[in-house]
Design a protein around this motif. Sequence first.
Motif, mmCIF file in Angstrom:
data_model
loop_
_atom_site.group_PDB
_atom_site.id
_atom_site.type_symbol
_atom_site.label_atom_id
_atom_site.label_comp_id
_atom_site.label_asym_id
_atom_site.label_seq_id
_atom_site.Cartn_x
_atom_site.Cartn_y
_atom_site.Cartn_z
ATOM 1 N N PRO A 239 0.840 -1.195 0.000
ATOM 2 C CA PRO A 239 0.000 0.000 0.000
ATOM 3 C C PRO A 239 0.881 1.253 0.000
ATOM 4 N N PRO A 240 0.281 2.437 -0.099
ATOM 5 C CA PRO A 240 1.087 3.657 -0.053
ATOM 6 C C PRO A 240 1.934 3.705 1.223
ATOM 7 N N GLN A 241 3.118 4.312 1.127
ATOM 8 C CA GLN A 241 4.040 4.355 2.258
ATOM 9 C C GLN A 241 3.409 5.005 3.480
ATOM 10 N N ALA A 242 2.531 5.985 3.255
ATOM 11 C CA ALA A 242 1.892 6.670 4.385
ATOM 12 C C ALA A 242 1.075 5.682 5.218
ATOM 13 N N VAL A 243 0.449 4.697 4.546
ATOM 14 C CA VAL A 243 -0.341 3.701 5.274
ATOM 15 C C VAL A 243 0.582 2.876 6.155
ATOM 16 N N ILE A 244 1.694 2.408 5.563
ATOM 17 C CA ILE A 244 2.636 1.589 6.322
ATOM 18 C C ILE A 244 3.191 2.364 7.513
ATOM 19 N N ASP A 245 3.623 3.598 7.254
ATOM 20 C CA ASP A 245 4.230 4.378 8.332
ATOM 21 C C ASP A 245 3.240 4.707 9.436
ATOM 22 N N THR A 246 1.991 5.008 9.048
ATOM 23 C CA THR A 246 0.989 5.310 10.069
ATOM 24 C C THR A 246 0.729 4.087 10.935
ATOM 25 N N LEU A 247 0.605 2.911 10.284
ATOM 26 C CA LEU A 247 0.376 1.691 11.057
ATOM 27 C C LEU A 247 1.544 1.438 11.993
ATOM 28 N N ARG A 248 2.750 1.663 11.466
ATOM 29 C CA ARG A 248 3.933 1.385 12.270
ATOM 30 C C ARG A 248 3.962 2.259 13.523
ATOM 31 N N SER A 249 3.602 3.524 13.355
ATOM 32 C CA SER A 249 3.650 4.375 14.544
ATOM 33 C C SER A 249 2.445 4.091 15.442
ATOM 34 N N GLN A 250 1.332 3.677 14.835
ATOM 35 C CA GLN A 250 0.158 3.335 15.628
ATOM 36 C C GLN A 250 0.451 2.163 16.567
ATOM 37 N N TYR A 251 1.246 1.195 16.089
ATOM 38 C CA TYR A 251 1.578 0.035 16.917
ATOM 39 C C TYR A 251 2.930 0.213 17.602
ATOM 40 N N HIS A 252 3.481 1.421 17.529
ATOM 41 C CA HIS A 252 4.747 1.755 18.196
ATOM 42 C C HIS A 252 5.904 0.900 17.725
ATOM 43 N N LEU A 253 5.807 0.395 16.491
ATOM 44 C CA LEU A 253 6.888 -0.464 16.011
ATOM 45 C C LEU A 253 8.138 0.340 15.680
ATOM 46 N N ASP A 254 7.989 1.662 15.609
ATOM 47 C CA ASP A 254 9.161 2.490 15.316
ATOM 48 C C ASP A 254 9.900 2.865 16.596
ATOM 49 N N GLU A 255 9.382 2.425 17.756
ATOM 50 C CA GLU A 255 10.019 2.752 19.033
ATOM 51 C C GLU A 255 11.049 1.678 19.391
ATOM 52 N N PRO A 256 12.021 2.039 20.257
ATOM 53 C CA PRO A 256 12.956 1.016 20.728
ATOM 54 C C PRO A 256 12.260 -0.012 21.613
ATOM 55 N N PHE A 257 12.972 -1.130 21.838
ATOM 56 C CA PHE A 257 12.353 -2.254 22.533
ATOM 57 C C PHE A 257 11.766 -1.883 23.891
#
Lengths: 309, 561
Positions: free
Chosen positions: A44-62
């Motif tokens: 999907p568009p990158q914005a969808v991926i990035d939004t999901l990633r930040s929504q699930y905090h996957l961009d945060e450290p462990f």
Amino acid sequence: MVRFILRRLLQVIPVFIGTTLLVYYMVFALPGDPIAALFGDRQPPQAVIDTLRSQYHLDEPFWVQYGLFLKNLFTFNLGNDFTGQPIAASLARVFPVTAMLAIEALAIQAIFGVAFGVFAGLRRGGWFDSTVLVASLVVIAVPTFVLGFVFQLVFGVQLGWAKPTVGANADWGSLLLPAVVLGLVSFAYVLRLTRASVSENMNADYVRTATAKGLSRPRVVLAHILRNSLIPVVTYLGANLGGLMGGAIVTEGIFNVPGVGNKLYQAVLRSEGPTIVSIVSVLVLVFVVSNLLVDLLYAWLDPRIRYDQ
Amino acid sequence: MRFTRTSKALGIVAIAALALTGCGAGGGTTEGSSDAAGDPNKVITAYSNEPQNPLLPANTNEVYGGRVVELLFEGLRTYDADGKPVNALAESIDSPDAQNWTIKVKQGQKFTNGEEITAKTFVDSWNYAANSKNLQNNGFFFESIAGYEEVSAVNSEKTADGKTTTTPAPTAETMSGLAAPDNSTITVKLAQPEADWSLRLGYSAFFPLPSAALADPKAFGENPVGNGPYKFEKEGAWVHDQSISLVKNADYSGPREAKNGGVTFKFYTDPGPAYTDLQSDNLDITDVLPSNALKTYETDFQDRNATKPVATNSTLNIPPYNPNFQGEAGKLRRQALSYAINREEIAKVVFNGTRTPAKAFVPPVIDGFKDGLKGSEILKFDAAKAKDLWEQANKIQPYDDSKPLQIASNTDGGNKEWIDAVANGFKNNLGIQAEIQPFAKFAEVLNLRKSQQLPGLTRAGWQGDYPSLYNFLGPVWGTNASSNYEKYTNPEFDKLLKEGLAATSTDDANAKFNQAQEVLFEDLPGLPLWDQARPIVWSNNVVKAETGWNGSILYYNITAK
């Protein structure tokens, strides 16, 4: 007694933190981007991926991710899984199904295992004992998944006695076939444990005393021999209940049971940390409680055992 | 007197167990009329799995949600079994120049909640789907429409640790090229001419949405209301992780009228149990067979199976960043690799006929497909030629064989078997070391492909979104295209695609697209391997079933007995 229970419950805290931390870290360390994996070749568009990633905090450290998970857990808000469904709701769907399956399997192994074990133990070396020993060896030797497929094919497809799979609207009846498969292996262990224990206790002094008192044979067997022989069996069954509640991934897979094992398998495939760890958290509690129950049963079975000294 | 209590308790449990045994018996035998025309009220049960997203058409880009959405909604057009687009809600679709389109919408059509469908319904739905802040997975399907750039705009920011995050930042709410001058007319202005644009109007991203969907998409996605041949049986007909129950929409009047009373999708996490259920008539139809059944399904389901080619193909991509495959020598080596793959045999032996050797970069089921394109002879197995080309290449530039040639793929889904076969072909015919580079999960491969860290060959596949040659070429091989992970680029190829899109007749367009394929055959950025055929099997409750152009079962066409 109360102090014993409290002490045991306090032990839950380090066990709980340890297991969730370990499991969460293992999921975190899994290679691949779980969000990208949701989509396959057609991203999907990158914005969808990035939004999901930040929504699930996957961009945060462990540590941030794990901290957030703990915070959510203690505020009773488990959050959503990657498909946007609340995790709490899916736990509420899968645990009752697996609980039914586990109770059914446990009942089968306890009832038949103990009954057969007592008969075999009382007449050690007799034809029943020999037959049952060989049969249980066969059951132990056959892997569960083979047993599952054979039962499914014979009783589900060829004889048509039961539906070959469980699927939606699982109830006691539809879960019977997988419960039998699941119960059979442990049934063999329960049988052998009971048999060994019974035949050992048969020559104990208190049994001779009971017989000398003129008590009837059934009374001697049930009240004296059996009760004293149950301690190892109960220990085994208690540990087994925890294992069964963890969902028999293979058996639930073969029979398409919408339970814990299947959910866990799916969550692992999708690297869904929060779902996996939420399930594990509940399982830790189940293990602790079932072990506690076993310990309490000891005192009831053998009054010599006391908890508070 | 604990003894008595114990025995009583044991007795009760024993009785309960007996009662349970009683419940377990009694299989699901259903008597049905053996009428050849079928029972129009019978509900079919079908294999499926939990959809990954709320059931909004423009957000659904995976098969299990897709099959439900396609039955719940009807778009301007739909595709017949052969992939030919037919008008559904559209009365006419015209364009004088392939850039300005006028669509007349049928009047009097309604959603199952009674809401009327007008031209404005479509305009609102499309603007919603294209808007980047609505995060619809299929939003890019509107990229051709003028004004898409503005509604889909995003902000890219570099974070402190060097990663880029993209956030939606639309600069307009509606696409300037999209309008509804009256209730029955949609006018569309594309950013540039596109001859095959109207082909994609049957794709689910273009389905109309009722106003409730736009107001609360999340709640709507749980209980969608559509205008298709089926509707949700009731509120909450989607039982998560278990099933979705659809019933026939009696008010539907379109080309896909349901021939059965409904479809219940039963969810399976594994195709094995579903196959067992089919053998005992506890499930009516599946399009996913366990890999061990591929050799037996024709005998297990005599007269109850069908296998049809579908619009899905596989390629083995060769990254341009591997020095062994660069320059003149690299070109010869790519050809040699292709000659060294015995597609015919692998399709027969490993796939048991569920694959057919590729003839081009596009599967034959797509309208406009042309056999025997210039350069396509490299798809024929020829060991001598492979060896010869490989040696020629080595004379130009020696082959660096310090590492074996790896073929990257996730190993689930039966991929290991055929990759081993291909690798053995390379070993035996070219005398090089070749092996599978296995990954547990598809996501790992994808990440490495995106970051250009797979110097070996990579398994790739494409499933057509809509039946058009362009759909198999543009998004996969175009410069900077969304799925062109190996970053192949050739201005001539791009130019031919653009010319094809600008052509005013489909024939002219297809001619250009086929020319573009000849460029691919010259460059070989990937080796076409095979096209898929999809086997389906059905139970004794089903009279007949078939799959459509993209391999999905035509559920509405199933007749039951």
